[in-house]
Design a protein around this motif. Structure first.
Motif, PDB file in Angstrom:
ATOM      1  N   PRO A   1       0.875  -1.333  -0.252  1.00  0.00           N
ATOM      2  CA  PRO A   1       0.003   0.016  -0.036  1.00  0.00           C
ATOM      3  C   PRO A   1       0.681   1.227   0.048  1.00  0.00           C
ATOM      4  O   PRO A   1       1.908   1.351   0.686  1.00  0.00           O
ATOM      5  CB  PRO A   1      -0.815   0.019   1.285  1.00  0.00           C
ATOM      6  CG  PRO A   1      -0.007  -1.058   2.159  1.00  0.00           C
ATOM      7  CD  PRO A   1       0.655  -2.094   1.278  1.00  0.00           C
ATOM      8  N   VAL A   2       0.199   2.193  -0.783  1.00  0.00           N
ATOM      9  CA  VAL A   2       0.850   3.573  -0.800  1.00  0.00           C
ATOM     10  C   VAL A   2      -0.113   4.403   0.032  1.00  0.00           C
ATOM     11  O   VAL A   2      -0.982   4.491  -0.255  1.00  0.00           O
ATOM     12  CB  VAL A   2       1.117   4.068  -2.082  1.00  0.00           C
ATOM     13  CG1 VAL A   2       1.694   5.506  -2.179  1.00  0.00           C
ATOM     14  CG2 VAL A   2       1.954   3.207  -2.660  1.00  0.00           C
ATOM     15  N   ILE A   3       0.548   5.254   0.907  1.00  0.00           N
ATOM     16  CA  ILE A   3      -0.665   5.951   1.743  1.00  0.00           C
ATOM     17  C   ILE A   3      -0.064   7.623   1.174  1.00  0.00           C
ATOM     18  O   ILE A   3       1.062   8.077   1.362  1.00  0.00           O
ATOM     19  CB  ILE A   3      -0.346   6.076   3.189  1.00  0.00           C
ATOM     20  CG1 ILE A   3      -0.795   4.581   3.692  1.00  0.00           C
ATOM     21  CG2 ILE A   3      -1.037   7.132   3.868  1.00  0.00           C
ATOM     22  CD1 ILE A   3      -0.595   4.198   4.926  1.00  0.00           C
ATOM     23  N   ARG A   4      -0.856   8.195   0.704  1.00  0.00           N
ATOM     24  CA  ARG A   4      -0.985   9.560   0.414  1.00  0.00           C
ATOM     25  C   ARG A   4      -1.837  10.605   1.242  1.00  0.00           C
ATOM     26  O   ARG A   4      -2.751  10.499   1.413  1.00  0.00           O
ATOM     27  CB  ARG A   4      -1.383   9.858  -1.090  1.00  0.00           C
ATOM     28  CG  ARG A   4      -0.573   9.074  -2.218  1.00  0.00           C
ATOM     29  CD  ARG A   4      -0.949   9.320  -3.548  1.00  0.00           C
ATOM     30  NE  ARG A   4      -2.466   8.721  -3.897  1.00  0.00           N
ATOM     31  CZ  ARG A   4      -3.227   9.573  -4.517  1.00  0.00           C
ATOM     32  NH1 ARG A   4      -3.350  10.725  -4.904  1.00  0.00           N
ATOM     33  NH2 ARG A   4      -4.556   9.071  -4.675  1.00  0.00           N
TER      34      ARG A   4
ATOM     35  N   THR B   1      -3.195  14.363   2.031  1.00  0.00           N
ATOM     36  CA  THR B   1      -3.702  15.523   1.294  1.00  0.00           C
ATOM     37  C   THR B   1      -4.506  16.263   2.192  1.00  0.00           C
ATOM     38  O   THR B   1      -5.425  15.464   3.059  1.00  0.00           O
ATOM     39  CB  THR B   1      -4.432  15.213  -0.010  1.00  0.00           C
ATOM     40  OG1 THR B   1      -5.039  16.467  -0.456  1.00  0.00           O
ATOM     41  CG2 THR B   1      -5.514  14.281   0.199  1.00  0.00           C
ATOM     42  N   ASP B   2      -4.739  17.596   1.985  1.00  0.00           N
ATOM     43  CA  ASP B   2      -5.417  18.493   2.897  1.00  0.00           C
ATOM     44  C   ASP B   2      -6.734  18.972   2.150  1.00  0.00           C
ATOM     45  O   ASP B   2      -7.490  19.781   2.408  1.00  0.00           O
ATOM     46  CB  ASP B   2      -4.884  19.522   3.621  1.00  0.00           C
ATOM     47  CG  ASP B   2      -4.148  20.596   2.706  1.00  0.00           C
ATOM     48  OD1 ASP B   2      -4.224  20.183   1.403  1.00  0.00           O
ATOM     49  OD2 ASP B   2      -3.612  21.504   2.930  1.00  0.00           O
ATOM     50  N   LYS B   3      -6.783  18.255   0.802  1.00  0.00           N
ATOM     51  CA  LYS B   3      -7.868  18.570  -0.195  1.00  0.00           C
ATOM     52  C   LYS B   3      -8.288  17.208  -1.029  1.00  0.00           C
ATOM     53  O   LYS B   3      -8.191  17.265  -2.053  1.00  0.00           O
ATOM     54  CB  LYS B   3      -7.245  19.679  -1.332  1.00  0.00           C
ATOM     55  CG  LYS B   3      -6.931  20.851  -0.540  1.00  0.00           C
ATOM     56  CD  LYS B   3      -6.767  21.939  -1.690  1.00  0.00           C
ATOM     57  CE  LYS B   3      -6.352  23.298  -0.974  1.00  0.00           C
ATOM     58  NZ  LYS B   3      -5.532  24.192  -1.519  1.00  0.00           N
ATOM     59  N   PRO B   4      -8.923  16.615  -0.075  1.00  0.00           N
ATOM     60  CA  PRO B   4      -9.502  15.285  -0.664  1.00  0.00           C
ATOM     61  C   PRO B   4     -10.320  15.594  -1.613  1.00  0.00           C
ATOM     62  O   PRO B   4     -11.062  16.376  -1.497  1.00  0.00           O
ATOM     63  CB  PRO B   4      -9.924  14.348   0.611  1.00  0.00           C
ATOM     64  CG  PRO B   4     -10.076  15.405   1.530  1.00  0.00           C
ATOM     65  CD  PRO B   4      -9.124  16.442   1.149  1.00  0.00           C
ATOM     66  N   SER B   5     -10.391  14.908  -2.815  1.00  0.00           N
ATOM     67  CA  SER B   5     -11.682  14.997  -3.823  1.00  0.00           C
ATOM     68  C   SER B   5     -12.968  14.339  -3.459  1.00  0.00           C
ATOM     69  O   SER B   5     -12.686  13.417  -2.626  1.00  0.00           O
ATOM     70  CB  SER B   5     -11.020  14.110  -5.339  1.00  0.00           C
ATOM     71  OG  SER B   5     -10.821  12.990  -5.237  1.00  0.00           O
ATOM     72  N   LEU B   6     -13.992  14.825  -4.083  1.00  0.00           N
ATOM     73  CA  LEU B   6     -15.274  14.126  -3.626  1.00  0.00           C
ATOM     74  C   LEU B   6     -15.314  12.674  -4.052  1.00  0.00           C
ATOM     75  O   LEU B   6     -15.582  11.640  -3.786  1.00  0.00           O
ATOM     76  CB  LEU B   6     -16.211  14.772  -4.353  1.00  0.00           C
ATOM     77  CG  LEU B   6     -17.633  14.255  -4.324  1.00  0.00           C
ATOM     78  CD1 LEU B   6     -18.151  14.104  -2.724  1.00  0.00           C
ATOM     79  CD2 LEU B   6     -18.574  15.112  -5.004  1.00  0.00           C
ATOM     80  N   ALA B   7     -14.387  12.510  -5.313  1.00  0.00           N
ATOM     81  CA  ALA B   7     -14.277  11.170  -5.953  1.00  0.00           C
ATOM     82  C   ALA B   7     -13.352  10.263  -4.856  1.00  0.00           C
ATOM     83  O   ALA B   7     -13.877   9.007  -4.682  1.00  0.00           O
ATOM     84  CB  ALA B   7     -13.490  11.075  -7.227  1.00  0.00           C
ATOM     85  N   SER B   8     -12.451  10.766  -4.182  1.00  0.00           N
ATOM     86  CA  SER B   8     -11.793   9.824  -3.153  1.00  0.00           C
ATOM     87  C   SER B   8     -12.633   9.564  -1.858  1.00  0.00           C
ATOM     88  O   SER B   8     -12.674   8.213  -1.606  1.00  0.00           O
ATOM     89  CB  SER B   8     -10.588  10.367  -2.824  1.00  0.00           C
ATOM     90  OG  SER B   8     -10.685  11.607  -1.782  1.00  0.00           O
ATOM     91  N   TYR B   9     -13.585  10.470  -1.702  1.00  0.00           N
ATOM     92  CA  TYR B   9     -14.631  10.305  -0.613  1.00  0.00           C
ATOM     93  C   TYR B   9     -15.418   9.220  -0.900  1.00  0.00           C
ATOM     94  O   TYR B   9     -15.803   8.153  -0.199  1.00  0.00           O
ATOM     95  CB  TYR B   9     -15.165  11.358  -0.191  1.00  0.00           C
ATOM     96  CG  TYR B   9     -16.270  11.190   0.944  1.00  0.00           C
ATOM     97  CD1 TYR B   9     -15.972  11.080   2.202  1.00  0.00           C
ATOM     98  CD2 TYR B   9     -17.606  11.032   0.462  1.00  0.00           C
ATOM     99  CE1 TYR B   9     -16.881  10.830   3.228  1.00  0.00           C
ATOM    100  CE2 TYR B   9     -18.470  10.605   1.556  1.00  0.00           C
ATOM    101  CZ  TYR B   9     -18.199  10.806   3.039  1.00  0.00           C
ATOM    102  OH  TYR B   9     -19.060  10.626   3.988  1.00  0.00           O
ATOM    103  N   GLN B  10     -16.077   9.094  -2.264  1.00  0.00           N
ATOM    104  CA  GLN B  10     -17.032   8.334  -2.685  1.00  0.00           C
ATOM    105  C   GLN B  10     -16.291   6.675  -2.784  1.00  0.00           C
ATOM    106  O   GLN B  10     -17.000   5.849  -2.358  1.00  0.00           O
ATOM    107  CB  GLN B  10     -17.676   8.784  -3.909  1.00  0.00           C
ATOM    108  CG  GLN B  10     -18.307   9.915  -3.783  1.00  0.00           C
ATOM    109  CD  GLN B  10     -18.938  10.702  -4.980  1.00  0.00           C
ATOM    110  OE1 GLN B  10     -18.147  10.724  -6.253  1.00  0.00           O
ATOM    111  NE2 GLN B  10     -19.960  11.339  -4.996  1.00  0.00           N
ATOM    112  N   GLN B  11     -15.083   6.677  -3.091  1.00  0.00           N
ATOM    113  CA  GLN B  11     -14.297   5.398  -3.262  1.00  0.00           C
ATOM    114  C   GLN B  11     -14.239   4.662  -1.846  1.00  0.00           C
ATOM    115  O   GLN B  11     -14.424   3.498  -1.719  1.00  0.00           O
ATOM    116  CB  GLN B  11     -12.972   5.560  -4.017  1.00  0.00           C
ATOM    117  CG  GLN B  11     -13.127   6.004  -5.493  1.00  0.00           C
ATOM    118  CD  GLN B  11     -11.887   6.444  -6.089  1.00  0.00           C
ATOM    119  OE1 GLN B  11     -10.833   6.534  -5.629  1.00  0.00           O
ATOM    120  NE2 GLN B  11     -11.916   7.028  -7.222  1.00  0.00           N
TER     121      GLN B  11
END
Length: 143
Positions: free
Chosen positions: A5-8, A10-20
Motif C-alpha cells: 500500500p501507498v499512503i498519500r 492531502t488536505d484537499k481530498p476529492s469528492l471522488a476519493s471520498y466516494q471510493q
C-alpha cells in the motif's frame, strides 16, 4: 490483497476519493450486517427562480435513526422561524421513515438552546478550548 500500500496525505481530498472510500466501507458493512440502510435527505433554501443554495438542512436516516448533519439558515432569514420549520419538516420525514430517534451535534458557539427548545437533550460531550467547545451530541426520542 497482494500489493504494497501507498499512503498519500492531502488536505484537499476529492469528492471522488471520498466516494471510493465510502464504497469500500459500505462493502465491509454489507459483509458484516447486510446492506447499509442509508437514505439522504435535504431541505434546500433558494431564492425564487434561483437554484443557488443559500442554506437548508441536510440529514440522513440509517438503521432507524435520523442524523441532522447540517442546519444552515442565512443571516437575513434568522429569527423568523425558518430553523424551527426546517427541523419540524425533518422530524416529520424521520417519523415517516420509521425512525425512533433524531440526533445531531452542536458546538458552544452554535445553537444548543435552540435544539433544546425543540425537545433535544444532550447525550454526550467533548471538551476543549473555549469559545469553540464544548461540543454537544444531542438526541430527540421519537415516540
Amino acid at each position: 490483497m497482494t500489493f504494497t500500500p501507498v499512503i498519500r496525505e492531502t488536505d484537499k481530498p476529492s469528492l471522488a476519493s471520498y466516494q471510493q472510500g465510502l464504497k469500500v466501507l459500505r462493502a465491509t458493512t454489507t459483509d458484516a450486517v447486510g446492506p447499509p440502510d442509508n437514505h439522504d435527505f435535504a431541505l434546500l433554501i433558494t431564492a425564487p427562480g434561483d437554484t443557488t443554495v443559500r442554506g437548508g438542512l441536510w440529514g440522513q436516516s440509517r438503521w432507524g435513526a435520523f442524523y441532522v448533519d447540517m442546519l444552515v439558515v442565512p443571516e437575513d432569514l434568522q429569527h423568523m422561524g425558518m430553523g424551527t420549520s426546517l427541523m419540524q419538516r425533518a422530524e416529520t420525514e424521520a417519523r415517516g421513515r420509521g425512525c425512533h430517534l433524531m440526533w445531531l451535534d452542536t458546538y458552544a458557539f452554535q445553537a444548543r438552546p435552540f435544539y433544546e427548545r425543540l425537545g433535544f437533550e444532550v447525550f454526550g460531550q467533548l471538551d476543549g478550548s473555549e469559545p469553540i467547545y464544548p461540543r454537544w451530541f444531542m438526541r430527540k426520542v421519537l415516540a
